[in-house]
Design a protein around this motif. Sequence first.
Motif, PDB file in Angstrom:
ATOM      1  N   THR A 128       3.935   2.198  -9.644  1.00  0.00           N
ATOM      2  CA  THR A 128       4.502   1.934 -10.925  1.00  0.00           C
ATOM      3  C   THR A 128       4.949   3.306 -11.292  1.00  0.00           C
ATOM      4  N   VAL A 138       7.366  -2.918 -11.820  1.00  0.00           N
ATOM      5  CA  VAL A 138       6.687  -3.085 -12.945  1.00  0.00           C
ATOM      6  C   VAL A 138       6.575  -4.804 -13.263  1.00  0.00           C
ATOM      7  N   HIS A 141       3.776  -5.883 -10.803  1.00  0.00           N
ATOM      8  CA  HIS A 141       2.511  -5.444 -11.502  1.00  0.00           C
ATOM      9  C   HIS A 141       2.120  -6.619 -12.302  1.00  0.00           C
TER      10      HIS A 141
END
Length: 330
Positions: A128, A138, A141
Amino acid sequence: MPKTLNPLELIARSCQPSARFVRRAALAAVVMAVVIVVTGGAVRLSQSGLGCSTWPRCTPDSLTPTAAMGINGLIEFGNRLLTYVLCAVIGLFIIAARARSPRRRALTRLGWAQFWIVMGNAVVGGVTVLTGLNPYIVAAHFLLTTGLLTVAVVTWRRACEGDEVPRDVVARPVRQLAWVLLGATAVLTLAGTVVTGTGPHAGDARKVNRIPLNWQEVTQLHVDFVYIVVGLTIALWFTLRAVKAPAAPRRAARDLVVCLLLQGVIGYVQYFLGLPELVVGLHMLGSTLVWIAVLRVVLTLRDRGALADLPEQQSGSPEAVRPAEPAAAG
């Protein structure tokens, strides 16, 4: 020649953690998973996503942030350090579950699953940063962190129940409704990551690529799924009451209704106030609590019996350990 013992076997022979300690260690992992979500949100909302310019070091020349990086570097680096705390908590649970006698292999497997999710997500977090906060990375994640939270909640539940063959406590159509609710909530969470990828809080003050969709249209789609989840939750709540389900599923459904109502209020407040950072952070916290509440609903629809040390089960359990009420016929 005497057999060499590995560290876990040495601990198992030298100490015997109580079942209550194992449950509390599992609960601590759940709490830390929530903390990681909230602090990750704080990194984005404070525009500290690139506070450390590279990974795994904070700068090309320093492992830690420098004074020139200011508060953004400290926030980003502090969030990275919390990963070590999370690993320590999960490690404590794994050791406690391994040392506990009789050994419950399901618990240690779930603990190791949490550990490897954290390791994988650390790499995704590094990607990221290296990709300049690519919105798709993102989103991945965050979804991996949600996966960690899911396994942590399942682990917590398993640490609070026995190892009997699972017994359904409600009829199949009711269970199916609960699984539909879980799926709808998962889609709602996924839509939330798209809202994040299109919204104004990009994670850094510099220009950051965004998902090329209209933010307000994506937000409306997210709200539509909120209505679906709320409707399914209320339907399940009334169904559980109608079929006289055991107390645990009814309480879990009630708690979910409360979480959704509070989350809805926060969602509307943040929208009409122009997405203030503090309220958006509360919304992220609420999303984790809603997900935990949905998981609890599904997990309480089957029973594995009580642990052998029933007197210890007066606290630290996701459900009070009470004799299960008989399921309704059908």
